[in-house]
Scaffold this motif. Structure first.
Motif, PDB file in Angstrom:
ATOM      1  N   TRP A   1      52.536  74.063  -0.344  1.00  0.00           N
ATOM      2  CA  TRP A   1      51.431  73.170  -0.687  1.00  0.00           C
ATOM      3  C   TRP A   1      50.564  72.837   0.527  1.00  0.00           C
ATOM      4  CZ3 TRP A   1      55.010  69.346  -3.674  1.00  0.00           C
ATOM      5  CH2 TRP A   1      55.344  69.913  -4.902  1.00  0.00           C
ATOM      6  N   GLY A   2      50.876  73.437   1.673  1.00  0.00           N
ATOM      7  CA  GLY A   2      50.076  73.217   2.867  1.00  0.00           C
ATOM      8  C   GLY A   2      50.573  72.121   3.793  1.00  0.00           C
ATOM      9  N   TYR A   3      51.799  71.666   3.590  1.00  0.00           N
ATOM     10  CA  TYR A   3      52.390  70.643   4.455  1.00  0.00           C
ATOM     11  C   TYR A   3      53.328  71.326   5.448  1.00  0.00           C
ATOM     12  CZ  TYR A   3      50.689  67.321   1.025  1.00  0.00           C
ATOM     13  OH  TYR A   3      49.889  66.586   0.191  1.00  0.00           O
ATOM     14  N   PRO A   4      53.034  71.283   6.742  1.00  0.00           N
ATOM     15  CA  PRO A   4      53.923  71.938   7.701  1.00  0.00           C
ATOM     16  C   PRO A   4      55.274  71.234   7.772  1.00  0.00           C
ATOM     17  CG  PRO A   4      52.255  70.655   8.849  1.00  0.00           C
ATOM     18  CD  PRO A   4      51.917  70.604   7.388  1.00  0.00           C
ATOM     19  N   HIS A   5      56.300  72.006   8.032  1.00  0.00           N
ATOM     20  CA  HIS A   5      57.650  71.455   8.113  1.00  0.00           C
ATOM     21  C   HIS A   5      58.155  71.603   9.539  1.00  0.00           C
ATOM     22  CE1 HIS A   5      61.659  70.309   6.848  1.00  0.00           C
ATOM     23  NE2 HIS A   5      62.136  71.350   7.511  1.00  0.00           N
ATOM     24  N   LYS A   6      58.454  70.491  10.186  1.00  0.00           N
ATOM     25  CA  LYS A   6      58.997  70.493  11.535  1.00  0.00           C
ATOM     26  C   LYS A   6      60.286  69.688  11.505  1.00  0.00           C
ATOM     27  CE  LYS A   6      54.484  70.893  13.620  1.00  0.00           C
ATOM     28  NZ  LYS A   6      53.516  70.348  14.545  1.00  0.00           N
TER      29      LYS A   6
END
Length: 91
Positions: free
Chosen positions: A4-9
């Motif tokens: 959905w376009g949310y970066p995961h860190k």
């Protein structure tokens, strides 16, 4: 979330890492996500269930409102002015 376009860190708690700095501020921090999630849950609670198809829209809107809150009310009013601006009819 990445779809959905949310970066995961991530941070590595077992290694004693609880935050990771980047560009002079705490870029990745577990408390940041926990706080955001808590606010999101409180904001969604009155809706009493959301379809999975519309969840990305709700998340995007909440993210926008959350980020605008940090930048001040001036950004919100100017963004709304652009959205509701009447365009003149062509002659």
């Amino acid at each position: 979330m990445e779809a959905w376009g949310y970066p995961h860190k991530t941070v590595n708690h077992p290694a004693g890492e609880y935050a990771r700095d980047g560009e002079g501020f705490s870029e990745v921090h577990s408390d940041t996500m926990e706080g955001f999630w808590s606010l999101l849950c409180s904001w969604l609670r009155p809706h009493r269930g959301i379809s999975q198809a519309k969840l990305p829209l709700y998340l995007s809107f909440f993210e926008f409102v959350h980020n605008v809150r940090k930048r001040g009310k001036g950004l919100l009013s100017s963004s709304l002015a652009v959205l509701v601006k009447k365009t003149p009819k062509p002659i």
